[in-house]
Design an enzyme around this catalytic site. Structure first.
Site, PDB file in Angstrom:
ATOM      1  N   ARG A 136      53.182  25.983  45.687  1.00  0.00           N
ATOM      2  CA  ARG A 136      52.252  26.965  45.102  1.00  0.00           C
ATOM      3  C   ARG A 136      52.894  27.651  43.908  1.00  0.00           C
ATOM      4  NH1 ARG A 136      49.669  31.448  49.012  1.00  0.00           N
ATOM      5  NH2 ARG A 136      51.792  32.274  48.893  1.00  0.00           N
ATOM      6  N   LYS A 238      49.396  32.898  42.381  1.00  0.00           N
ATOM      7  CA  LYS A 238      50.000  34.180  42.739  1.00  0.00           C
ATOM      8  C   LYS A 238      50.648  34.819  41.508  1.00  0.00           C
ATOM      9  CE  LYS A 238      51.549  35.723  47.235  1.00  0.00           C
ATOM     10  NZ  LYS A 238      50.381  36.584  47.438  1.00  0.00           N
ATOM     11  N   GLU A 274      38.029  37.732  48.378  1.00  0.00           N
ATOM     12  CA  GLU A 274      39.164  38.005  49.260  1.00  0.00           C
ATOM     13  C   GLU A 274      39.489  39.484  49.259  1.00  0.00           C
ATOM     14  OE1 GLU A 274      42.036  35.362  46.982  1.00  0.00           O
ATOM     15  OE2 GLU A 274      43.388  36.972  47.555  1.00  0.00           O
TER      16      GLU A 274
HETATM   17  C1  COI Z   1      51.906  38.218  51.039  1.00  0.00           C
HETATM   18  O1  COI Z   1      51.124  38.201  51.985  1.00  0.00           O
HETATM   19  O2  COI Z   1      53.034  37.693  51.137  1.00  0.00           O
HETATM   20  C2  COI Z   1      51.539  38.826  49.775  1.00  0.00           C
HETATM   21  O3  COI Z   1      52.115  38.449  48.785  1.00  0.00           O
HETATM   22  C3  COI Z   1      50.554  39.913  49.717  1.00  0.00           C
HETATM   23  C4  COI Z   1      51.174  41.167  49.160  1.00  0.00           C
HETATM   24  C5  COI Z   1      50.110  42.117  48.749  1.00  0.00           C
HETATM   25  C6  COI Z   1      52.136  41.788  50.136  1.00  0.00           C
END
Ligand code: COI
Length: 390
Positions: A136, A238, A274
């Site tokens: 990813r 991300k 989401e």
């Molecule tokens: C995760 O779930 O690892 C994320 O990156 C979300 C983040 C807002 C803590």
């Protein structure tokens, strides 16, 4: 490069041979490993003498929330624009130096990942599908015009971080070690363009429940003013730039007592996308549905794993468009994410109406949660080859 500061090198050596003596090194000041020590102590692909004994860090393990409690070591690897990443290195967790004109600071050129290390009852440390985080990151890096570590380099870095920070992996049942890999445009730019240099970093922090509600059901608020992502944007990867823009809606919702915000699609403002921190699933009878990843929705690794587990249990799982009207008529709703794990949703508020959902021990979320966490923590045999022992 060898540090000129002999005292700093001495501190490093004290720390190397007495990993538990971090209190001593912290009294002496920040402890940085000089490059020559790091290089000589670390063999490619293998955890090094940075691994400490099995003792635990001095923490209140019963009250871990989701806040930063930096573990001892971080991992750094750099490369320039047209190169590939080569050998990275561990060093003490410390501030990093960045040019004020670094692309990540000025134009948000960066992606991140989140993955966890789990301590099993018999004392092993497991990672969960770190290759998927690596893939990813590669897809995200490509979208943000950055070179990325290979899957092997990424997984090796995560293994090194888990092992070097083993005493920060919470006892079984108390939490996990959250590992945060970051890839940033660290080189200087002024005009808009990709950075001339990139830095891959990974650091770690022990964590407990993501939400202050603990494992209690979440109360979500459906946002109608702000959107999270738009078609053609970077919502599906991300990118670090996906997260600050939701803060306004999130803070507002939290100030009204909600746990998090659920966003709608940016075109019609009627389909579910989401939550700020996680993916969402709706349950109606034997059918479990989640919004299809069409470029605006993050391809969650927990999302993907839960889909596979649910199918194994005989549920019909659909990835598709979910109108908000369907959501509010669901039997059950739950969220998934690395940080969030699998969390039940107790209520959703939309257009000033609060709708409640079934939660509790016999709900679908509980079945999926128990299986997922069972595999992650070595309680359930991993027949899928999802876990990686470090
Ligand atoms: C995760 O779930 O690892 C994320 O990156 C979300 C983040 C807002 C803590």
């Amino acid at each position: 490069m060898i540090l000129k500061d002999g005292a700093a090198c001495l501190r490093n050596l004290i720390h190397l041979f007495r990993p538990a003596a971090s209190s001593l090194t912290s009294k002496l000041g920040a402890c940085y490993f000089c490059t020559s020590h790091v290089a000589s102590l670390q063999q490619p692909g293998k955890p090094s003498v940075f691994s400490s004994d099995d003792e635990y860090a001095d923490l209140d393990w019963d009250n871990l929330g989701f806040s930063i409690k930096p573990a001892d070591y971080m991992y750094t690897m750099k490369c320039s624009k047209h190169e590939n990443f080569k050998q990275g290195q561990l060093s003490r967790y410390a501030n990093i130096e960045l040019s004020p004109s670094a692309a990540v600071l000025n134009y948000g050129q960066g992606v991140y990942e989140g993955t966890k290390a789990y301590r099993t009852e018999d004392g092993r440390i497991l990672l969960f599908r770190p290759d998927l985080n690596a893939s990813r990151m590669k897809i995200g890096a490509e979208r943000m015009c950055m070179p990325s570590p290979s899957v092997d380099q990424f997984v090796d870095a995560v293994k090194q971080i888990a092992l070097a920070n083993k005493r920060w992996v919470p006892p079984p049942g108390k939490g996990t070690l959250y590992i945060r890999p970051l890839l940033i445009g660290s080189g200087p730019v002024l005009g808009l363009g990709p950075a001339p240099e990139y830095t891959f970093l990974a650091y770690a922090s022990p964590v407990g429940n993501y939400f202050k509600e603990g494992s209690a059901p979440l109360n979500l608020y459906i946002e109608e003013e702000f959107v999270r992502a738009a078609p053609g944007g970077a919502g599906g990867v991300k990118a670090i730039s996906n997260y600050a823009p939701v803060l306004k809606a999130l803070i507002r919702a939290k100030s009204r007592g909600f746990s998090d915000v659920l966003y709608l699609d940016s075109v019609n403002r009627k389909n579910v996308e989401e939550v700020s921190s996680c993916n969402i699933f709706v349950v109606k009878g034997n059918v479990i549905s989640t919004p299809a990843t069409n470029g605006t929705i993050l391809e969650g690794i927990t999302r993907r794993s839960v889909i596979e587990i649910a199918r194994d249990y005989g549920y019909q799982v659909e990835e598709r468009v979910i109108p908000v009207d369907e959501l509010i008529n669901a039997d059950q709703v739950f969220c998934t994410g690395t940080a969030v794990v699998v969390a039940p949703v107790g209520s959703i508020t939309y257009q000033n109406k609060r709708v409640e959902f079934k939660t509790g021990s016999r709900s679908v979320y509980q079945e999926l949660y128990s299986t997922l966490v069972g595999i992650q923590t070595g309680v359930i045999e991993d027949k899928k080859g999802w876990t990686v022992e470090v």
